[in-house]
Scaffold this active site. Sequence first.
Site, PDB file in Angstrom:
ATOM      1  CG  ASP A  16      -3.039   8.061  -0.895  1.00 59.33           C
ATOM      2  OD1 ASP A  16      -2.906   8.561   0.236  1.00 59.33           O
ATOM      3  OD2 ASP A  16      -2.666   6.909  -1.187  1.00 59.33           O
TER       4      ASP A  16
ATOM      5  NE  ARG B 133       0.382   1.375   3.314  1.00 62.04           N
ATOM      6  CZ  ARG B 133       1.380   2.200   3.515  1.00 62.04           C
ATOM      7  NH1 ARG B 133       2.631   1.763   3.579  1.00 62.04           N
ATOM      8  NH2 ARG B 133       1.184   3.494   3.635  1.00 62.04           N
TER       9      ARG B 133
HETATM   10  C1  LIG Z   1       3.543   7.803   0.057  1.00 59.17           C
HETATM   11  S1  LIG Z   1       1.891   7.478  -0.230  1.00 59.17           S
HETATM   12  C2  LIG Z   1       1.398   6.976   1.346  1.00 59.17           C
HETATM   13  C3  LIG Z   1      -0.057   7.210   1.549  1.00 59.17           C
HETATM   14  O1  LIG Z   1      -0.816   6.033   1.224  1.00 59.17           O
HETATM   15  C4  LIG Z   1      -1.513   5.655   2.385  1.00 59.17           C
HETATM   16  O2  LIG Z   1      -2.756   5.066   2.135  1.00 59.17           O
HETATM   17  P1  LIG Z   1      -2.868   3.441   2.137  1.00 59.17           P
HETATM   18  O3  LIG Z   1      -2.036   2.944   3.287  1.00 59.17           O
HETATM   19  O4  LIG Z   1      -4.355   3.193   2.291  1.00 59.17           O
HETATM   20  O5  LIG Z   1      -2.350   3.005   0.781  1.00 59.17           O
HETATM   21  C5  LIG Z   1      -1.675   6.945   3.142  1.00 59.17           C
HETATM   22  O6  LIG Z   1      -2.656   7.777   2.575  1.00 59.17           O
HETATM   23  C6  LIG Z   1      -0.305   7.508   2.987  1.00 59.17           C
HETATM   24  O7  LIG Z   1      -0.147   8.859   3.271  1.00 59.17           O
END
Ligand SMILES: CSC[C@H]1O[C@H](OP(=O)(O)O)[C@H](O)[C@@H]1O
Length: 338
Positions: free
Chosen positions: A224, A55
């Site tokens: 994001d 993620r």
């Molecule tokens: C460097 S992008 C990281 C960004 O992504 C995360 O979301 P997720 O863990 O659901 O993919 C989160 O928004 C972070 O800031």
Amino acid sequence: MKVNIDGETKTLLAVWYENGEVKLIDQRLIPDKIEIFTAKNSDDIYYAIKNMVVRGAPAIGVTAAYGLAMASKNKENMDEAVKRIASSRPTAYDLFKAIDYMKNNKFAESAARRYAMEITARSKKIGEYGNELIKSGDKILTHCNAGALAVVDWGTALAPMRIAHDSGKNIFVYVDETRPRLQGARLTAWELQQEGIEHSIIADNAAGYFMKNKDVNLVIVGADRIAANGDFANKIGTYEKAVLARVNNIPFYVAAPGSTFDFSIKSGDEIPIEERDENEVLIVNDKHLGPAESHARNPAFDVTPHEYVTAFITEYGLFKPEELKNLYSMIQRDLFMR
Ligand SMILES: CSC[C@H]1O[C@H](OP(=O)(O)O)[C@H](O)[C@@H]1O
């Protein structure tokens, strides 16, 4: 990133491509254990992104790039592979940027490797520019995980902290636990511990307490998807941290590569917000919170208006929201971003 596994220091990346397969650190298991998830086809890639094996916007993009190269090498139906991977998660713009990049480069393995290398190099640049904002003695608050695990190496919001620490600055990090998936408590705290960077995990509800007590000098978060006017989507709970920072006159920075900027949308109103399964909120350690009949809502992101952003930290330098037109022209001249 340097990782200590059973007393042995190893260099690990969040995602890599080996012998025609995509290898991912399974982020669902950190910090309890380090296990590698192997994706052998586009269905595995879809599963890995959808279920947050991997993620973080840039890491999702790199995973999609490698996944499409693998699908092409395995002679999958590429229209179907693209559609499947594109449907995994709607908010992170890097996913769609990576898919376009691979389409424009014939899904070649060399193109995927170049994409990963570019994203990694750019995240280090973000670290170098962001380091200029950090003074020794600073206490920094961050939300979710925007570290090496969310990119490939270095990170976005955590990259400046890494470089500041490595350059000898004495910093401290407040890590929002980041319910419901706890990317802060599980992933950011683990990364900072591996790097020897002092930190404390705090409840998501405690950020305002530390800001009001003048115990936070700056906030750095990831993103994001960032709209043309600087409104940006990030993990749920970011918006309220931005408002609290503004009320307490604390600088609020957003660290992101050019691949996260979606200049095709004017404002954050157009950013699709992923709503995830309610059980991510309701079930903790296999136990149902609250009455069995209760339901939950689980938006995975929120949108912070650009007015709350002090500056964006990118591989091209620092940009205030009102300067994003300059960033747009630099990105347009950047061959990698075409
Ligand atoms: C460097 S992008 C990281 C960004 O992504 C995360 O979301 P997720 O863990 O659901 O993919 C989160 O928004 C972070 O800031």
